[in-house]
Design a protein around this motif. Structure first.
Motif, mmCIF file in Angstrom:
data_model
loop_
_atom_site.group_PDB
_atom_site.id
_atom_site.type_symbol
_atom_site.label_atom_id
_atom_site.label_comp_id
_atom_site.label_asym_id
_atom_site.label_seq_id
_atom_site.Cartn_x
_atom_site.Cartn_y
_atom_site.Cartn_z
ATOM 1 N N PHE A 54 0.868 -0.953 0.050
ATOM 2 C CA PHE A 54 0.131 -0.062 0.119
ATOM 3 C C PHE A 54 0.949 1.265 -0.045
ATOM 4 C CE2 PHE A 54 0.608 -1.552 4.350
ATOM 5 C CZ PHE A 54 1.049 -0.253 5.164
ATOM 6 N N THR A 55 0.192 2.493 -0.043
ATOM 7 C CA THR A 55 1.069 3.761 -0.143
ATOM 8 C C THR A 55 0.432 4.462 1.210
ATOM 9 O OG1 THR A 55 -0.591 4.501 -1.507
ATOM 10 C CG2 THR A 55 1.355 3.423 -2.492
ATOM 11 N N VAL A 56 1.353 5.416 1.671
ATOM 12 C CA VAL A 56 0.824 6.343 2.673
ATOM 13 C C VAL A 56 1.392 7.769 2.421
ATOM 14 C CG1 VAL A 56 1.235 4.702 4.609
ATOM 15 C CG2 VAL A 56 3.040 6.072 3.874
ATOM 16 N N ARG A 57 0.731 8.588 2.829
ATOM 17 C CA ARG A 57 1.301 10.023 2.609
ATOM 18 C C ARG A 57 1.479 10.706 4.002
ATOM 19 N NH1 ARG A 57 -0.937 12.153 -2.104
ATOM 20 N NH2 ARG A 57 -2.801 10.762 -3.051
ATOM 21 N N ALA A 58 2.768 11.099 4.161
ATOM 22 C CA ALA A 58 3.525 11.806 5.236
ATOM 23 C C ALA A 58 2.972 13.389 5.170
ATOM 24 C CB ALA A 58 4.890 11.556 5.306
ATOM 25 N N PRO A 59 2.251 13.806 6.249
ATOM 26 C CA PRO A 59 1.994 14.973 6.330
ATOM 27 C C PRO A 59 2.886 16.123 6.403
ATOM 28 C CG PRO A 59 1.548 14.120 8.474
ATOM 29 C CD PRO A 59 1.940 13.227 7.589
ATOM 30 N N HIS A 60 4.200 15.700 7.073
ATOM 31 C CA HIS A 60 5.375 16.782 7.184
ATOM 32 C C HIS A 60 6.516 16.340 6.228
ATOM 33 C CE1 HIS A 60 3.248 17.991 10.727
ATOM 34 N NE2 HIS A 60 2.800 16.897 11.091
ATOM 35 N N GLY A 61 7.192 17.535 6.103
ATOM 36 C CA GLY A 61 8.752 17.401 5.285
ATOM 37 C C GLY A 61 9.828 17.298 6.052
ATOM 38 N N LEU A 62 10.895 17.691 5.488
ATOM 39 C CA LEU A 62 12.199 17.337 6.391
ATOM 40 C C LEU A 62 12.264 18.443 7.221
ATOM 41 C CD1 LEU A 62 14.653 16.327 3.288
ATOM 42 C CD2 LEU A 62 13.266 14.754 5.261
ATOM 43 N N GLU A 63 11.620 19.588 7.269
ATOM 44 C CA GLU A 63 11.645 20.399 8.283
ATOM 45 C C GLU A 63 11.386 19.941 9.698
ATOM 46 O OE1 GLU A 63 7.527 20.529 7.019
ATOM 47 O OE2 GLU A 63 9.327 20.636 5.799
ATOM 48 N N ALA A 64 10.460 18.890 9.664
ATOM 49 C CA ALA A 64 10.218 18.321 10.722
ATOM 50 C C ALA A 64 11.216 17.719 11.649
ATOM 51 C CB ALA A 64 9.060 17.342 10.856
ATOM 52 N N LEU A 65 12.318 17.497 10.898
ATOM 53 C CA LEU A 65 13.512 16.775 11.518
ATOM 54 C C LEU A 65 14.123 17.552 12.474
ATOM 55 C CD1 LEU A 65 15.063 14.466 8.782
ATOM 56 C CD2 LEU A 65 13.115 14.058 10.306
ATOM 57 N N ALA A 66 14.155 19.071 12.099
ATOM 58 C CA ALA A 66 14.729 19.969 12.756
ATOM 59 C C ALA A 66 14.053 20.517 13.953
ATOM 60 C CB ALA A 66 15.095 21.434 11.839
ATOM 61 N N GLU A 67 12.990 20.174 14.014
ATOM 62 C CA GLU A 67 11.881 20.432 15.352
ATOM 63 C C GLU A 67 11.994 19.297 16.284
ATOM 64 O OE1 GLU A 67 8.540 21.651 13.361
ATOM 65 O OE2 GLU A 67 9.047 23.296 12.361
ATOM 66 N N ALA A 68 12.563 18.293 15.979
ATOM 67 C CA ALA A 68 12.333 16.921 16.478
ATOM 68 C C ALA A 68 13.183 16.904 17.752
ATOM 69 C CB ALA A 68 12.229 15.587 15.818
ATOM 70 N N ASP A 69 12.720 16.137 18.976
ATOM 71 C CA ASP A 69 13.864 15.788 19.892
ATOM 72 C C ASP A 69 14.001 14.357 19.719
ATOM 73 O OD1 ASP A 69 13.055 17.957 21.813
ATOM 74 O OD2 ASP A 69 11.318 17.343 21.570
ATOM 75 N N THR A 70 13.592 13.441 19.186
ATOM 76 C CA THR A 70 14.105 12.220 18.670
ATOM 77 C C THR A 70 13.617 12.025 17.165
ATOM 78 O OG1 THR A 70 13.779 11.377 20.813
ATOM 79 C CG2 THR A 70 13.798 9.832 18.956
#
Length: 320
Positions: A54-70
């Motif tokens: 199946f396929t999925v859609r991720a709502p966030h881009g790579l900018e979410a990595l900069a905002e993550a703690d993990t």
């Protein structure tokens, strides 16, 4: 709130993607609040990501990595040697700012492709370990463990080891009580440690009455405060001591008495976190023969003293 970003690349393995989403999503603080905010991201936010059948859609881009703690890196069906544009740079930038990064199964290939694992010990699924070692010779690959915690960077083996590693991170973040709740929600034992062997060869399934040790594990958990012998445990299980030892090692990777010792340590951790009882009393409540034996076993398993653990993990309610 601690933010966890799960990076979904094309060909992501569905279990690897869902395991951290569910495990961190189940974690609840003592007051009932969610312990983590989980975000799924990809290089093409909103675009389709192939995930097996199946396929999925991720709502966030790579900018979410900069905002993550993990950041969690699930495995992909065919790990590329070169990551999609922007991915390696985003991961290295996050690492430079102290973000914790963890890989699941063959997600270690994605992790290693960034260069962040160079000079470090890491693991992956046992069947992929030789390929990882050959492709990334600067990484010390250990195929015999469930997960490796290097502090900021973690790697885990296949399937259930993803849950082990996520529970381990929850325990480090919020203590054993919060991790135990998440483990119960996952119907997952909390006793497995990173050093347990990945691959266990099982005998043919035993008779239905002994098809699982889960009832015995629950009984041991409930009775770990008692002075139990191997013969008493075997009697409870309805089998000989020799058979119990063999079945136990097959299904848990350890012996009944070693599992009991870890259950006692878990009980002690809970009491240290949630009560003001003196260490001597907790030693008795957790089933240790003496405070000295308790301190020695606790330090050997947890890596710190009971008092040191209490200072780090004791909840505000217990302090009050």
């Amino acid at each position: 709130m601690h933010t966890v970003a799960v990076l979904a690349l094309d060909g992501v393995i569905p279990f690897d993607l869902s395991a951290p989403i569910d495990t961190f999503g189940w974690a609840r603080l003592p007051d009932g609040r969610e312990a983590y905010r989980v975000r799924v991201c990809s290089p093409d936010p909103g675009g389709e990501v192939r995930a097996g059948t199946f396929t999925v859609r991720a709502p966030h881009g790579l900018e979410a990595l900069a905002e993550a703690d993990t950041i969690v890196l699930p495995g992909v069906a065919h790990p590329p040697e070169v990551l999609p544009p922007g991915v390696a740079e985003a991961l290295r930038d996050a690492a430079a700012h102290g973000t914790r990064i963890a890989s699941i199964c063959v997600g270690a290939f994605l992790f290693a492709a960034t260069g962040l694992l160079d000079g470090l010990r890491a693991t992956t699924h046992w069947i992929a370990a030789p390929d990882l070692a050959a492709r990334y010779p600067k990484v010390t690959v250990d195929p015999h463990v469930l997960y490796v915690d290097n502090g900021q960077f973690l790697t885990s083996a296949g399937a259930a080891a993803a849950l082990d590693m996520c529970l381990h991170m929850i325990r480090k973040d919020h203590g054993s009580a919060v991790a135990a709740h998440a483990a119960r929600m996952a119907v997952m034992p909390l006793e497995r440690e990173g050093g347990q062997a990945q691959f266990i060869v099982h005998d043919p399934p035993p008779a239905p009455a002994g098809a699982t040790l889960e009832p015995l594990l629950s009984w041991l958990e409930d009775n770990c405060g008692r002075d139990l012998t191997l013969d008493q445990i075997a009697e409870q299980a309805g089998m000989s001591s020799r058979t119990l030892n063999r079945r136990f090692r097959e299904q848990t990777g350890t012996t009944p008495l070693q599992w009991l010792h870890r259950a006692r340590v878990r009980r002690a951790q809970y009491l240290l976190e949630t009560t003001a009882h003196p260490v001597e009393r907790i030693a008795v409540q957790a089933g240790f023969g003496s405070p000295t034996a308790f301190r020695e076993r606790f330090r050997r398993v947890v890596g710190t003293s009971p008092q040191g653990y209490r200072r780090t993990f004791r909840s505000g309610a217990a302090r009050a």
